[in-house]
Design a protein around this motif. Structure first.
Motif: not given
Length: 507
Positions: A219-240, A432-439
């Motif tokens: 569960i933890i590794w799945s969340i981390v992988v999905v989080f990183c993928a969304i982060l990279f794909v979304t921000l590569y276009e959005r954040d200069p 703390r893992f889930f709180i850091a994730l949601m923050s």
């Protein structure tokens, strides 16, 4: 069943032949002869287990601590004089704690004549009974005896049991007692039913909602992988700035890489302060509060996920405590992250406020460093904290707004509030893992510029430090680390506060 002489000989060879009993000491008239250090130890042991025990104390020298106990336990009677044979009248138990061996022999002879049970400190051959080491967890009480061979070994075993039996065991006893009172049938049927129910304490049924460590890891590794993928794909276009960072590494990245490593090492050694040290450093480097808090929380996702999984695997997580903390903590963290992100354009005002907060945390860390040993020596007992949800919400909110403090506030409050240290640490780390994730998700959604050289430096630095921190932590005094951290945080926060005050007067 004992068959005869052969069985008796076998039992005699097995060692300890003492018969364990638990006395209702308040139903006995007890005499304690001696009120020095040993007498005080015996008296405290009796009162700790039987606070209503009627004890008469006779001694030619009485410690002030013994007199202080008499103020809190009015049933105690103190006679400061030498022992008299009449002191044994109407007594049923006698404890001797003087350094006068001849007096002990004399009293032993008198007790035998009167049929009074006797305990003599450090003289097993004169004893009818021993005062063993006691482990007490609410209604659960365990007495430990080494047959008078080694009180030190008994004390060590007591420490091990105290550390490994959670205080929450008393809740289990209360629940089993309530269930027992609802059962019908004869004694055999009740025992059979209770055996079926309590079997779950030693055999976990994974088909009934129990999450195994392997499942939690997935569960933890799945969340981390999905989080990183969304982060990279979304921000590569959005954040200069993110796009720029990918192609050209900012030299400041290496400073945050080193900072992430050092602060993660400190956190591994004392179990807290990563957030406050990292935030203080980021603010001193000119990073706005919301971006500083973002860097802290993203870098904590993986490290706390791994740490939480390890604690869960070792059985250090109190599931009820975890659920209460994680729900309230997430609500508080998301609220705090949203508020801080909304005020990012006013960072020149929020930065000194956050610096005041980190300054206060630095003072708190220093205070904890110097008071921890004092509390341990005095054996200060506190009432177990029960308001977990408000604590979780407050800790999550302040952690998101201030960029740290979840461990310092929540873990410290749980332990100071009588919660078991090991289960508190495991539950706090996993939540703390889930709180850091949601923050982090809240900050990413709200902010346009995240200072990616800060985030990436902290993530890599803390990840490198994680496997090393545990080994190094055992070689350094936790108190020394806490003092150093407290001083550094106070100085860096003071610099930010003073800088704001000077700039305010200049303008």
């Amino acid at each position: 069943m004992l068959a005869g002489t052969e069985d008796l000989e076998i039992l005699e060879k097995q060692g300890n032949q003492l018969f364990p009993i638990f006395l209702k000491l308040e139903n006995f008239n007890t005499l304690l002869v001696g009120a020095g250090n040993v007498g005080l130890e015996k008296l405290e042991a009796m009162l700790a287990n039987s606070p209503h025990a009627a004890i008469t104390i006779v001694a030619d020298r009485v410690l002030e601590s013994v007199n202080s106990l008499a103020d809190n336990f009015p049933q105690l009677q103190i006679h400061q004089r030498v022992f008299q044979s009449s002191d044994l009248d109407n007594k049923e138990l006698v404890v001797l704690a003087t350094d006068n061996h001849e007096l002990h022999k004399e009293i032993h002879k008198l007790c035998k004549e009167k049929g009074i049970l006797l305990n003599v400190a450090d003289t097993p051959e004169l004893c009818d009974f021993y005062l063993g080491s006691i482990v007490k967890k609410g209604n659960l009480k365990i007495a430990i005896s080494t047959n008078g061979k080694s009180p030190t070994i008994a004390k060590r075993i007591k420490e091990v049991l105290n550390d490994n039996i959670p205080s929450e065991i008393d809740e289990s006893l209360e629940n089993i007692n309530k269930l027992r009172n609802t059962l019908s049938g004869d004694f055999t049927e009740k025992v059979k039913k209770l055996n079926e129910i309590t079997a779950g304490l030693v055999t976990k049924d994974e088909t009934k909602g129990y999450i195994t460590p392997k499942k939690l890891s997935f569960i933890i590794w799945s969340i981390v992988v999905v989080f990183c993928a969304i982060l990279f794909v979304t921000l590569y276009e959005r954040d200069p700035e993110f796009n720029t960072f990918i192609n050209n590494v900012n030299p400041e990245f290496y400073k945050f890489l080193a900072a992430g490593f050092v602060f993660a090492m400190i956190d591994g050694a004392i179990g807290m302060s990563y957030g406050v040290t990292t935030t203080t450093f980021s603010l001193s480097m000119g990073i706005p509060p919301a971006s500083a808090s973002t860097g802290v929380h993203i870098s904590e996702i993986l490290s706390n996920g791994i740490a939480g999984w390890m604690h869960y695997k070792m059985g250090n997580v109190n599931k009820k405590l975890f659920k209460l903390l994680v729900v309230a903590g997430i609500i508080g963290a998301v609220t705090g992250a949203y508020l801080l992100s909304s005020l990012e354009h006013y960072s020149h005002y929020t930065k000194p406020i956050i610096s005041v907060y980190t300054f206060s945390l630095g003072v708190l860390i220093l205070r904890k460093a110097f008071l921890a040993q004092q509390r341990a020596k005095k054996k200060i007992k506190t009432k177990k904290i029960t308001k977990i949800k408000p604590l979780g919400f407050f800790g999550g909110f302040i952690d998101a707004v201030g960029g740290g403090g979840w461990g310092t506030i929540v873990l410290s409050s749980l332990i100071a509030g009588g919660r078991h240290a090991r289960f508190s640490l495991g539950s706090v780390k996993l939540s703390r893992f889930f709180i850091a994730l949601m923050s982090s998700l809240t900050f990413i959604t709200m902010l346009d510029n995240l200072h990616w050289y800060v985030v990436s430096g902290l993530v890599l630095g803390s990840a490198i430090a994680s496997p090393i921190a545990a080994k190094v932590s055992n070689k350094i005094s936790a108190k020394s680390i806490m003092v150093a951290v407290g001083v550094i945080v106070i100085l860096a926060s003071s610099k930010n506060i003073i800088g704001f005050i000077l700039s305010f007067f200049r303008s």
